[in-house]
Structures are given as C-alpha cells and as structure tokens.
Enzyme design. Structure first.
Site, PDB file in Angstrom:
ATOM      1  N   GLU A  51      -2.781  18.503 -14.668  1.00  0.00           N
ATOM      2  CA  GLU A  51      -2.852  19.370 -15.841  1.00  0.00           C
ATOM      3  C   GLU A  51      -1.595  20.236 -15.970  1.00  0.00           C
ATOM      4  O   GLU A  51      -1.065  20.430 -17.076  1.00  0.00           O
ATOM      5  CB  GLU A  51      -4.088  20.275 -15.761  1.00  0.00           C
ATOM      6  CG  GLU A  51      -5.396  19.528 -15.564  1.00  0.00           C
ATOM      7  CD  GLU A  51      -5.807  19.390 -14.109  1.00  0.00           C
ATOM      8  OE1 GLU A  51      -6.997  19.595 -13.820  1.00  0.00           O
ATOM      9  OE2 GLU A  51      -4.933  19.080 -13.270  1.00  0.00           O
ATOM     10  N   ALA A 156      -5.242 -12.185   7.539  1.00  0.00           N
ATOM     11  CA  ALA A 156      -4.824 -13.454   6.941  1.00  0.00           C
ATOM     12  C   ALA A 156      -5.426 -14.577   7.764  1.00  0.00           C
ATOM     13  O   ALA A 156      -5.418 -14.540   8.996  1.00  0.00           O
ATOM     14  CB  ALA A 156      -3.299 -13.562   6.928  1.00  0.00           C
ATOM     15  N   THR A 198      -2.362  -6.720  20.188  1.00  0.00           N
ATOM     16  CA  THR A 198      -1.589  -7.098  19.001  1.00  0.00           C
ATOM     17  C   THR A 198      -0.198  -6.486  19.048  1.00  0.00           C
ATOM     18  O   THR A 198       0.798  -7.132  18.694  1.00  0.00           O
ATOM     19  CB  THR A 198      -2.322  -6.648  17.723  1.00  0.00           C
ATOM     20  OG1 THR A 198      -3.564  -7.345  17.625  1.00  0.00           O
ATOM     21  CG2 THR A 198      -1.499  -6.926  16.481  1.00  0.00           C
ATOM     22  N   ASP A 202       2.815  -9.129  19.048  1.00  0.00           N
ATOM     23  CA  ASP A 202       3.636  -9.257  17.840  1.00  0.00           C
ATOM     24  C   ASP A 202       4.803  -8.284  17.780  1.00  0.00           C
ATOM     25  O   ASP A 202       5.731  -8.490  16.994  1.00  0.00           O
ATOM     26  CB  ASP A 202       2.769  -9.052  16.595  1.00  0.00           C
ATOM     27  CG  ASP A 202       1.680 -10.117  16.458  1.00  0.00           C
ATOM     28  OD1 ASP A 202       1.815 -11.168  17.097  1.00  0.00           O
ATOM     29  OD2 ASP A 202       0.714  -9.874  15.712  1.00  0.00           O
TER      30      ASP A 202
END
Length: 349
Positions: A51, A156, A198, A202
């Site tokens: 606003e 995925a 992980t 990775d």
C-alpha cells in the site's frame, strides 16, 4: 471489475517472491475513474508494504489520490512492526473505498485493519479471489495459522521410479530446463534440506542460480546425526548463506556461517519445531531417500520431475516408507522431454 483489478494486484505481488519471507506476498493498486494510476508490492522483509509503495509511486508521478479506490490482496496492517501501520496512511490519504482480497490471519491484525478503516468512514469490501491469494501465500498462511514451517519435497525420478542408480549416482536424471525450475523453487523456499550422505556423495553447493536475475540463496540444512560432514572441505560450506547442521555428535565444530543444533532426538517434528523457532517459514527437502521418507508425513507439497530414463534397479525416493500413500496432482508441465508434477499429499479419511 473488482476481480480484474485484484488479479493485477496478485500478479504484482509476485515481484516479492524470494524477498519477503516470513512476511506475506502482497500487491496493491490505486484506481481512480476505473483507471490504474499506481501499483505497489511488498518489496522485501522490513521494507515498504504494498500500500505504501503504491501511494509513494502515485505521489512521485503527481497523481491526486484523494477519493481513489485501493485494491490490496491482504488486509492492511494496523500495528507497528518493522513499519508503521498501513491503515494510518490509507486514512490520511482519504481513500474512498478499499477492496481486500483476504483478511490477515495474523492475530495482530485479523479484522482490526478493516474495523479501523470503516470507523474512519472508508468503505471496505473483502473476500475477492480468495483461493488464488491463499495459494499465493500458502507458506505465510501455514506459518501464521499453524505455527509450523511449510514443507515441500522435491525429487527427480526415472520412469521406473528411481532417484539414483544402485551406486547412489543421481547426476543428472532431469534435464537442464527442469534444473532451472529447481532454482526457482530454491528462490521461493527459505531453506533447503538434505541428508549428510547426499552432501558427501554429490558435494552440492545448494545455492540458487537463476538465469537472467539474482535469486536468494536458501538457508542450507544438513541432517548429519553422526557428524560425518564435520571438518570436510565441502562446497556447501563455501557459499555465503547460512548452514544449519542437525547432529547428535558432540564434537565441537566451528565454521563461519555454520550453526550446529545438537540433540539426541532428531525427529522430523523436533527439527521442524526448531525451524519454526528460527523463523524459517519453509523448507525444500531434496533428499536422499531416507530424508524424503522420514518427512513424507509432514509434506505440504511435492515437486516431482520425471525423466524418460530406465535404471531397472536403484534407489527409490520413498523406499523407507512402510505404508501405501496417495498424492493428488494439482499441476503438470513439460520441460522438453521431462514431465513436472506438482502434487499434494492425500490425507487419511
């Protein structure tokens, strides 16, 4: 006509994605003689509300806003927080009518803004495009109403349902366009969570790399019960955003921008309670299979990318679940040869 202007306010609110958490996404329009003369959106956490931005923009362009209509997606605030109450500015500028998408569920507001405006002689109308605005602010609404962080699960998968091959290798199942969408998700959610295995497998950065514009790096959360990531030279520790490690390992670990939460009770509920206490309103869980399975029952939304690949054997995203479950698909999209599914968890009847 009201819905037409409210739709424009919703679209303009999206400019705040990745900037306002844990505040809501809000858009505002000033309309006079059925013409939009100014727009505004909540810019960033602690910044101008929609606003006020709309009022400032109108004044900057020398528009007379007295007697105008204001369209705003969320009830104007009526309390002092990071900024003064918006209702004071609306009253001072002598708006004729205010059209509000939804009431603010925040107990500090929740109808008080509407009441103050009406007491000042301003006509107030509410509840327009409520489903669209609720979806726009799904994170804020859960955080405020249920005092819990919004949980999204992303993975995925191959067509035969594997997120990695038998050796744990998952690069790259999805294509580049799918991965670009993942970076939009990382900008949308405040934090990103993975398991320690992980991280070691990775060695990801887990940052946000949007094309053509700067995104927000999410807070990185590592579930590392045994402390196997401690003292490792990992990419996740090389980005400037904060990292939080949940562990039961009492070994002292000190690293810049890394906080350690030590507990013998690293359940999903405990972890999510800590995130709420830290005012982290949302978390995108990216794996691996153990983490995805553990947080399945807490998930509000799923982001699934299906690639035309067959592994025959490998790691399933929910191989640690011990019951049948169903999802409700609410959106589908093609990213070239990949299929993107947006889904909700079906609650037991």
């Amino acid at each position: 006509m009201v819905e037409k202007f409210m739709k424009q306010a919703i679209d303009f609110a999206k400019n705040g994605i990745g900037k306002v958490n844990p505040n809501p996404l809000v858009g505002a329009l000033i309309v006079k003689d059925n013409q939009v003369i100014s727009k505004g959106y909540h810019e960033f956490f602690g910044g101008r509300h929609a606003e006020i931005m709309a009022i400032d923009n109108a004044k900057k362009n020398n528009f007379d806003i007295k007697g105008s209509d204001l369209y705003v997606t969320l009830e104007p605030c009526s309390h002092y927080g990071k900024t003064p109450p918006c209702v004071e500015s609306i009253i001072r500028e002598k708006f004729k009518r205010v059209f509000i998408g939804i009431k603010d569920p925040n107990p500090l507001v929740n109808g008080k803004g509407i009441e103050i405006l009406r007491e000042a002689g301003i006509e107030v109308y509410s509840d327009f495009l409520t489903s669209e605005i609720n979806e726009l602010n799904e994170i804020f609404l859960k955080f405020i109403s249920f005092k819990n962080s919004f949980v999204a699960i992303k993975y995925a998968s191959t067509l035969d349902g594997f997120i990695a091959d038998e050796t744990g290798n998952s690069k790259w199942i999805s294509n580049e366009k799918s991965r670009n969408h993942v970076h939009k998700l990382r900008n949308y959610y405040s934090s990103i969570m993975v398991g320690a295995n992980t991280v070691l497998k990775d060695n990801p950065f887990l940052n946000c790399r949007l094309k053509n514009k700067k995104g927000r790096d999410p807070i990185k959360i590592i579930l590392d019960e045994d402390g196997i990531t401690f003292d490792k030279d990992l990419n996740i520790f090389k980005t400037p955003s904060k990292t939080i490690i949940f562990t039961s390992n009492k070994k002292i670990f000190i690293k810049e921008n890394v906080d350690v939460v030590l507990s013998e009770n690293l359940t999903p509920k405990f972890i999510l309670n800590i995130l709420y206490d830290l005012k982290i309103d949302s978390v995108l869980i990216e794996g691996g299979a153990k983490v995805l399975s553990e947080f399945y029952d807490f998930a509000d939304k799923f982001h699934i990318f299906l690639a035309p690949k067959i592994f025959s054997n490998g790691i399933s995203p929910f191989q640690h679940l011990n019951k049948k479950n169903e999802l409700k698909i609410i959106n589908t999209k093609n990213f070239e040869d990949n299929i993107y599914l947006e889904a909700l968890r079906c609650l037991p009847e």
